[in-house]
Design a protein around this motif. Structure first.
Motif, PDB file in Angstrom:
ATOM      1  N   SER A  31     -41.916  16.515   4.397  1.00 29.56           N
ATOM      2  CA  SER A  31     -41.521  17.626   3.526  1.00 29.56           C
ATOM      3  C   SER A  31     -42.408  17.733   2.294  1.00 29.56           C
ATOM      4  O   SER A  31     -42.536  18.805   1.709  1.00 29.56           O
ATOM      5  CB  SER A  31     -40.067  17.461   3.090  1.00 29.56           C
ATOM      6  N   ALA A  32     -43.017  16.623   1.882  1.00 36.14           N
ATOM      7  CA  ALA A  32     -43.848  16.613   0.672  1.00 36.14           C
ATOM      8  C   ALA A  32     -44.949  15.569   0.824  1.00 36.14           C
ATOM      9  O   ALA A  32     -44.864  14.673   1.655  1.00 36.14           O
ATOM     10  CB  ALA A  32     -42.991  16.309  -0.555  1.00 36.14           C
ATOM     11  N   LEU A  33     -45.967  15.704  -0.029  1.00 37.85           N
ATOM     12  CA  LEU A  33     -47.099  14.782  -0.005  1.00 37.85           C
ATOM     13  C   LEU A  33     -47.703  14.724  -1.398  1.00 37.85           C
ATOM     14  O   LEU A  33     -47.882  15.753  -2.034  1.00 37.85           O
ATOM     15  CB  LEU A  33     -48.145  15.274   1.001  1.00 37.85           C
ATOM     16  N   GLY A  34     -47.966  13.511  -1.874  1.00 36.19           N
ATOM     17  CA  GLY A  34     -48.535  13.343  -3.207  1.00 36.19           C
ATOM     18  C   GLY A  34     -50.023  13.069  -3.168  1.00 36.19           C
ATOM     19  O   GLY A  34     -50.525  12.426  -2.245  1.00 36.19           O
ATOM     20  N   LEU A  35     -50.726  13.573  -4.174  1.00 32.66           N
ATOM     21  CA  LEU A  35     -52.166  13.350  -4.313  1.00 32.66           C
ATOM     22  C   LEU A  35     -52.419  12.710  -5.668  1.00 32.66           C
ATOM     23  O   LEU A  35     -52.018  13.253  -6.697  1.00 32.66           O
ATOM     24  CB  LEU A  35     -52.922  14.673  -4.217  1.00 32.66           C
ATOM     25  N   THR A  73     -59.114  15.612 -11.134  1.00 33.90           N
ATOM     26  CA  THR A  73     -58.170  16.590 -10.588  1.00 33.90           C
ATOM     27  C   THR A  73     -58.902  17.651  -9.763  1.00 33.90           C
ATOM     28  O   THR A  73     -58.395  18.737  -9.563  1.00 33.90           O
ATOM     29  CB  THR A  73     -57.392  17.260 -11.734  1.00 33.90           C
ATOM     30  N   PHE A  74     -60.083  17.329  -9.292  1.00 34.00           N
ATOM     31  CA  PHE A  74     -60.923  18.288  -8.582  1.00 34.00           C
ATOM     32  C   PHE A  74     -60.251  18.845  -7.317  1.00 34.00           C
ATOM     33  O   PHE A  74     -60.511  19.980  -6.925  1.00 34.00           O
ATOM     34  CB  PHE A  74     -62.261  17.668  -8.195  1.00 34.00           C
ATOM     35  N   ALA A  75     -59.397  18.075  -6.668  1.00 35.10           N
ATOM     36  CA  ALA A  75     -58.806  18.476  -5.389  1.00 35.10           C
ATOM     37  C   ALA A  75     -57.522  19.280  -5.539  1.00 35.10           C
ATOM     38  O   ALA A  75     -56.972  19.749  -4.541  1.00 35.10           O
ATOM     39  CB  ALA A  75     -58.529  17.235  -4.546  1.00 35.10           C
ATOM     40  N   GLU A 108     -61.001  12.672  -0.441  1.00 36.14           N
ATOM     41  CA  GLU A 108     -62.461  12.554  -0.500  1.00 36.14           C
ATOM     42  C   GLU A 108     -62.994  12.776  -1.910  1.00 36.14           C
ATOM     43  O   GLU A 108     -64.138  12.464  -2.201  1.00 36.14           O
ATOM     44  CB  GLU A 108     -63.125  13.522   0.485  1.00 36.14           C
ATOM     45  N   TYR A 109     -62.169  13.293  -2.812  1.00 35.57           N
ATOM     46  CA  TYR A 109     -62.585  13.496  -4.200  1.00 35.57           C
ATOM     47  C   TYR A 109     -62.490  12.202  -5.019  1.00 35.57           C
ATOM     48  O   TYR A 109     -62.930  12.151  -6.143  1.00 35.57           O
ATOM     49  CB  TYR A 109     -61.759  14.608  -4.848  1.00 35.57           C
ATOM     50  N   SER A 110     -61.881  11.170  -4.453  1.00 36.79           N
ATOM     51  CA  SER A 110     -61.859   9.831  -5.042  1.00 36.79           C
ATOM     52  C   SER A 110     -62.927   9.026  -4.302  1.00 36.79           C
ATOM     53  O   SER A 110     -62.636   8.168  -3.477  1.00 36.79           O
ATOM     54  CB  SER A 110     -60.489   9.194  -4.821  1.00 36.79           C
ATOM     55  N   VAL A 111     -64.163   9.307  -4.592  1.00 38.11           N
ATOM     56  CA  VAL A 111     -65.302   8.873  -3.787  1.00 38.11           C
ATOM     57  C   VAL A 111     -65.314   7.375  -3.493  1.00 38.11           C
ATOM     58  O   VAL A 111     -65.566   6.966  -2.363  1.00 38.11           O
ATOM     59  CB  VAL A 111     -66.627   9.301  -4.458  1.00 38.11           C
ATOM     60  N   GLY A 157     -50.755  14.571  -8.872  1.00 35.51           N
ATOM     61  CA  GLY A 157     -50.761  13.409  -9.749  1.00 35.51           C
ATOM     62  C   GLY A 157     -52.188  12.990 -10.033  1.00 35.51           C
ATOM     63  O   GLY A 157     -53.143  13.618  -9.596  1.00 35.51           O
ATOM     64  N   ILE A 158     -52.302  11.918 -10.761  1.00 39.55           N
ATOM     65  CA  ILE A 158     -53.621  11.383 -11.082  1.00 39.55           C
ATOM     66  C   ILE A 158     -53.475   9.883 -11.308  1.00 39.55           C
ATOM     67  O   ILE A 158     -52.461   9.414 -11.818  1.00 39.55           O
ATOM     68  CB  ILE A 158     -54.233  12.069 -12.320  1.00 39.55           C
ATOM     69  N   GLU A 159     -54.460   9.124 -10.889  1.00 44.27           N
ATOM     70  CA  GLU A 159     -54.501   7.695 -11.186  1.00 44.27           C
ATOM     71  C   GLU A 159     -55.518   7.490 -12.299  1.00 44.27           C
ATOM     72  O   GLU A 159     -56.655   7.938 -12.198  1.00 44.27           O
ATOM     73  CB  GLU A 159     -54.906   6.879  -9.964  1.00 44.27           C
TER      74      GLU A 159
END
Length: 106
Positions: free
Chosen positions: A37-41, A47-49, A14-17, A67-69
């Motif tokens: 086992s893992a999850l990427g953001l 990087t607010f989240a 939700e931080y990537s509006v 991560g960041i796009e």
């Protein structure tokens, strides 16, 4: 049952509006139910989240991958912007991701 070997490395929250309405609590809960086992953001340009995602994932037994796009434009006349995803491996990578998100927003 063993942990699911598939890992989502690219997820917007939700931080990537403009790109997502997924709530972090919902997606982490779903990942835990799916025994991931893992999850990427990789939110777009911010990087607010990070702190919320990290806390929720760890509490659910999931390894958080931060991560960041970033949308990059090589030439000021370029019409098409490329998009690249960067994952953080160590604390120095976290610092660079935070710096890049600040630079991107400036």
């Amino acid at each position: 049952m063993g942990k699911n070997k598939y890992v989502h490395l690219r997820m917007h929250s939700e931080y990537s509006v403009n790109n997502s309405t997924i709530r972090l609590s919902d997606v982490v809960r779903s990942a835990a139910i799916d025994d991931q086992s893992a999850l990427g953001l990789t939110d777009l340009g911010n990087t607010f989240a990070y702190i919320k995602f990290y806390r929720l994932a760890r509490e659910s037994g999931i390894k958080p991958i931060l991560g960041i796009e970033l949308r990059l434009r090589m030439d000021s006349k370029a019409v098409r912007k490329s998009s690249d995803n960067f994952a953080v491996q160590k604390s120095i990578g976290l610092q660079k991701a935070l710096q890049n998100s600040i630079t991107w927003m400036a």
